[in-house]
Design an enzyme around this catalytic site. Structure first.
Site, PDB file in Angstrom:
ATOM      1  N   GLY A  85       0.838  -1.198   0.000  1.00  0.00           N
ATOM      2  CA  GLY A  85       0.000   0.000   0.000  1.00  0.00           C
ATOM      3  C   GLY A  85       0.867   1.239   0.000  1.00  0.00           C
ATOM      4  N   LYS A 123      -3.099  -8.385 -25.540  1.00  0.00           N
ATOM      5  CA  LYS A 123      -2.494  -9.665 -25.164  1.00  0.00           C
ATOM      6  C   LYS A 123      -1.153  -9.827 -25.876  1.00  0.00           C
ATOM      7  CE  LYS A 123      -4.977 -12.047 -22.639  1.00  0.00           C
ATOM      8  NZ  LYS A 123      -5.203 -10.781 -22.124  1.00  0.00           N
ATOM      9  N   GLU A 171       1.461  -7.419 -24.442  1.00  0.00           N
ATOM     10  CA  GLU A 171       1.806  -7.747 -23.049  1.00  0.00           C
ATOM     11  C   GLU A 171       2.862  -8.834 -22.948  1.00  0.00           C
ATOM     12  OE1 GLU A 171      -1.604  -7.488 -19.664  1.00  0.00           O
ATOM     13  OE2 GLU A 171      -2.118  -8.780 -21.326  1.00  0.00           O
ATOM     14  N   HIS A 190      -7.951   6.085 -42.927  1.00  0.00           N
ATOM     15  CA  HIS A 190      -7.790   7.424 -42.365  1.00  0.00           C
ATOM     16  C   HIS A 190      -6.451   7.582 -41.651  1.00  0.00           C
ATOM     17  CE1 HIS A 190     -11.867   8.251 -43.530  1.00  0.00           C
ATOM     18  NE2 HIS A 190     -12.299   7.209 -42.842  1.00  0.00           N
ATOM     19  N   LYS A 245       0.255  -8.473 -11.988  1.00  0.00           N
ATOM     20  CA  LYS A 245      -1.081  -9.057 -12.089  1.00  0.00           C
ATOM     21  C   LYS A 245      -2.130  -8.129 -11.479  1.00  0.00           C
ATOM     22  CE  LYS A 245      -4.050 -12.388 -12.930  1.00  0.00           C
ATOM     23  NZ  LYS A 245      -4.534 -12.359 -14.322  1.00  0.00           N
TER      24      LYS A 245
HETATM   25  C1  G6P Z   1      -3.060  -5.162 -14.909  1.00  0.00           C
HETATM   26  C2  G6P Z   1      -2.783  -6.409 -15.714  1.00  0.00           C
HETATM   27  C3  G6P Z   1      -3.820  -6.530 -16.831  1.00  0.00           C
HETATM   28  C4  G6P Z   1      -5.219  -6.491 -16.239  1.00  0.00           C
HETATM   29  C5  G6P Z   1      -5.448  -5.207 -15.433  1.00  0.00           C
HETATM   30  C6  G6P Z   1      -6.767  -5.175 -14.692  1.00  0.00           C
HETATM   31  O1  G6P Z   1      -2.763  -4.032 -15.666  1.00  0.00           O
HETATM   32  O2  G6P Z   1      -1.492  -6.382 -16.274  1.00  0.00           O
HETATM   33  O3  G6P Z   1      -3.626  -7.749 -17.516  1.00  0.00           O
HETATM   34  O4  G6P Z   1      -6.150  -6.603 -17.267  1.00  0.00           O
HETATM   35  O5  G6P Z   1      -4.415  -5.089 -14.466  1.00  0.00           O
HETATM   36  O6  G6P Z   1      -6.764  -6.129 -13.665  1.00  0.00           O
HETATM   37  P1  G6P Z   1      -8.072  -6.578 -12.886  1.00  0.00           P
HETATM   38  O7  G6P Z   1      -7.592  -7.475 -11.789  1.00  0.00           O
HETATM   39  O8  G6P Z   1      -8.710  -5.325 -12.351  1.00  0.00           O
HETATM   40  O9  G6P Z   1      -8.954  -7.270 -13.857  1.00  0.00           O
END
Ligand code: G6P
Length: 607
Positions: free
Chosen positions: A100, A485, A488, A504, A602
């Site tokens: 946090g 995807k 990433e 465009h 994540k």
């Molecule tokens: C991060 C991850 C993404 C994910 C996003 C939202 O940026 O790298 O892959 O889609 O968070 O995460 P959540 O847990 O809110 O779905």
């Protein structure tokens, strides 16, 4: 992002804590550390880099049966050894790990420096160690309470103190903290993944709670006055193997292949074929409340945002309610107008993403109704919402979301169906959609069964430095998700465009070196889409076309990937599945760490 693990019992703490930390690696981190309490007092080891690097350099006598550990994602100060957690006070009596952000850390650091304290790091967390050490309360709980009374911000934290060697004190405000009960041993963690191999009997702290954990049990209390809250542990229904990649080479691969089963799980018990509708008890909205909705606003980040766009299209089509999706991170910073007759929907796999959570809080502060589409039961966003739809995808470990994303789409389909059926969607159309939803898991399995056929095309895409993903209307959010995807995990520049926008601008970039992945479902726009493919083909742009059986591409030279046809409203998710496989095999071809892509986490729990 940051992770916390702690242990007390009869075994050596350090190996167990370090093992727990490796289970949190997928969340993303750049440094790690551990502190143990034993005969030799308090010992701390920490450094920038991976958990295994720390394990390699741990001193021989790093012993003790009480320990706390942390993986840090740098926020306040760079990823250095000094900034890694645990943080200790000057005398080395107290050690703290913290997830946090403390908003008033700068002021507290200045205050401590004025009082003669030498600060050893750039972090906000370090102030907690000094504040605990400087409290004159005679219990560790009292010292932690005194420290927390001075800080403003979010935390999940664990504290050990050499004068109180039988305990770990933990506290929570906005960042998860779980206590695990073992056999004469106890665990603490910020995520179930860290401890699920040891125990599934857990208690989850609420915001504002503090707990004393000893080898024989725990007690919870309010951290303002230490009055008891009497929380007890309960069994969580989770299969430890969900946190194991098993025979798969990565979690992402395992999670992609789980999609047929997890898709069934989100639909189970929620379809009512007799009346052609869905039942979503968790929404806590009756037909009248549903009819009163004049607009739907969907909020999420990353893949959750893109699937939110798919969801908005579903809701507009089926319920004829204006709907749109917005990145939660942008929404809350533009002082949004919150309307009483808008239904806000927060989408999140983790239920922890801070931007989404803060957007929900902003909506509720202004009196709006916000429901959640969330995977992690009891997570912060799930708790903050007025009601919601749990996604039942099971734990998702890989950073790139696959099975949770699919279930988000299905959650939107259920919501759209129910909103539609209290309005003008006919019972026949409702039944048509239900039949389509019931077919979906099998069709997803069919696409996944064709994985081997996609490997070669994925490898050829991996060779390109830059590529486009294009689609129209329903297909455009799927193209965005496909590009997300791909970038990433393959680190290739992948950009999504509406097919209609090609001429465009981006057409200028089309060349034999820039491939395009085009989504061309059999629908009312097929002809227009094929016309755009001609424009790409005429400029020698390599094409991969995800399409349905029978779609006539004319003279266009393209590698075709055929997906099964469902109802047009449900096509987007079937178009998305091959894009997961393409990204996966491209990244694998390039030798990347698929489950832990560089620079990504994540759960993004900081702004
Ligand atoms: C991060 C991850 C993404 C994910 C996003 C939202 O940026 O790298 O892959 O889609 O968070 O995460 P959540 O847990 O809110 O779905």
């Amino acid at each position: 992002m940051c992770g916390i693990v702690g242990y007390l019992g009869r075994q050596e703490a350090a190996p167990l804590v370090l093992e727990g930390l490796t289970r949190l690696e997928h969340r993303g981190y750049d440094s790690a550390g551990v502190a143990v309490l034993g005969r030799g007092g308090l010992k701390v080891a920490k450094q920038a880099g991976r958990v295994r690097d720390l394990t390699d350099v741990l001193p021989k006598r790093f012993t003790g049966t009480v320990g706390i550990g942390h993986t840090r994602w740098a926020t306040h100060g760079p990823a250095t050894d000094a900034n890694a957690h645990p943080h200790a006070d000057e005398s080395g009596t107290v050690a703290v790990v913290h997830n946090g952000i403390l908003d008033n850390a700068a002021g507290l650091r200045a205050e401590l420096a004025d009082a003669g304290v030498t600060l050893a790091s750039d972090t906000d967390t370090e102030v907690l160690a000094h504040l605990v050490a400087r409290s004159d309360a005679d219990t560790l709980e009292g010292k932690v309470r005194d420290a927390l009374a001075r800080v403003v911000g979010t935390y999940g934290l664990a504290v050990v103190h050499a004068d109180f060697p039988d305990r770990i004190v933990v506290a929570r405000n906005g960042s998860p903290l779980i206590i695990g009960v073992g056999d004469k041993e106890m665990f603490v963690a910020s995520d179930l993944a860290a401890i699920v191999r040891h125990t599934t009997t857990v208690a989850m702290l609420d915001d504002g709670e503090l707990a004393t954990v000893t080898a024989s049990g725990f007690t919870t209390m309010r951290h303002t006055d230490l009055s008891a809250t009497g929380k007890s542990a309960s069994q969580v229904d989770v299969d430890a193997s969900a946190y194991d990649a098993g025979d798969h080479e990565s979690f992402m691969h395992k999670e992609m292949l789980e999609q047929p089963q997890t898709a069934r799980a989100v639909l189970r018990g929620r379809l009512d074929d007799r009346f052609g509708t869905a039942h979503l008890g968790g929404l806590d909205m009756d037909a009248r409340a549903m009819r009163a909705v004049r607009r739907v606003k969907i909020l999420g980040c990353g893949s959750a945002y893109y699937v939110g766009q798919m969801g908005a299209a579903l809701i507009e089509e089926l319920a004829r309610i204006p709907a749109d999706a917005e990145a939660a991170s942008e929404f809350r910073y533009r002082d949004p107008v919150i309307e009483p007759d808008t239904l806000y929907v927060a989408v999140s796999q983790s239920g922890e993403t801070i931007d989404t959570l803060l957007a929900v809080q902003e909506i509720r502060r202004k009196g709006g109704r916000c429901v959640g589409l969330v995977n992690v039961v009891g997570s912060a966003i799930a708790r903050e919402c007025d009601g919601g739809i749990y996604l039942h995808a099971g734990p998702e470990v890989a950073v790139a979301s696959t099975k949770a994303l699919t279930n988000m789409f299905l959650g939107f389909a259920l919501l759209a169906l129910q909103l539609g059926r209290v309005r003008d969607l006919s019972i026949a159309d409702g039944k048509r959609l239900i039949a389509g939803l019931e077919r979906l898991p099998e069709q997803i399995a069919e696409i996944l069964a064709g994985e081997a056929d996609l490997v070669e095309v994925a490898h050829s895409l991996a060779e390109a430095e830059s590529l486009f993903f294009i689609g129209r209307v329903r297909g455009y959010p799927a193209a965005r998700e496909g590009a997300q995807k791909f970038k990433e995990i393959s680190y290739r520049h992948a950009e999504a465009y509406p097919t209609s926008e090609l001429k465009h601008g981006p057409l200028a970039l089309i060349s034999p070196d820039v491939p395009t992945v085009a989504l061309v479902p059999a629908d009312e726009l097929t002809e227009r889409n094929v016309a755009a493919l001609h424009e790409i083909s005429a400029r020698s742009g390599p094409l991969v076309v995800v399409t349905h059986e029978g779609v006539d591409l004319g003279e266009v030279r393209a590698r075709r990937i055929v997906v099964p046809k469902n109802e047009p409203e449900l096509d987007p998710i079937l178009l998305t599945i091959p894009l997961q496989l393409l990204a996966y095999h491209a990244a694998q071809h390039l030798g990347h760490d698929i489950d832990k892509p560089r620079n990504l986490a994540k759960s993004v729990t900081v702004e």
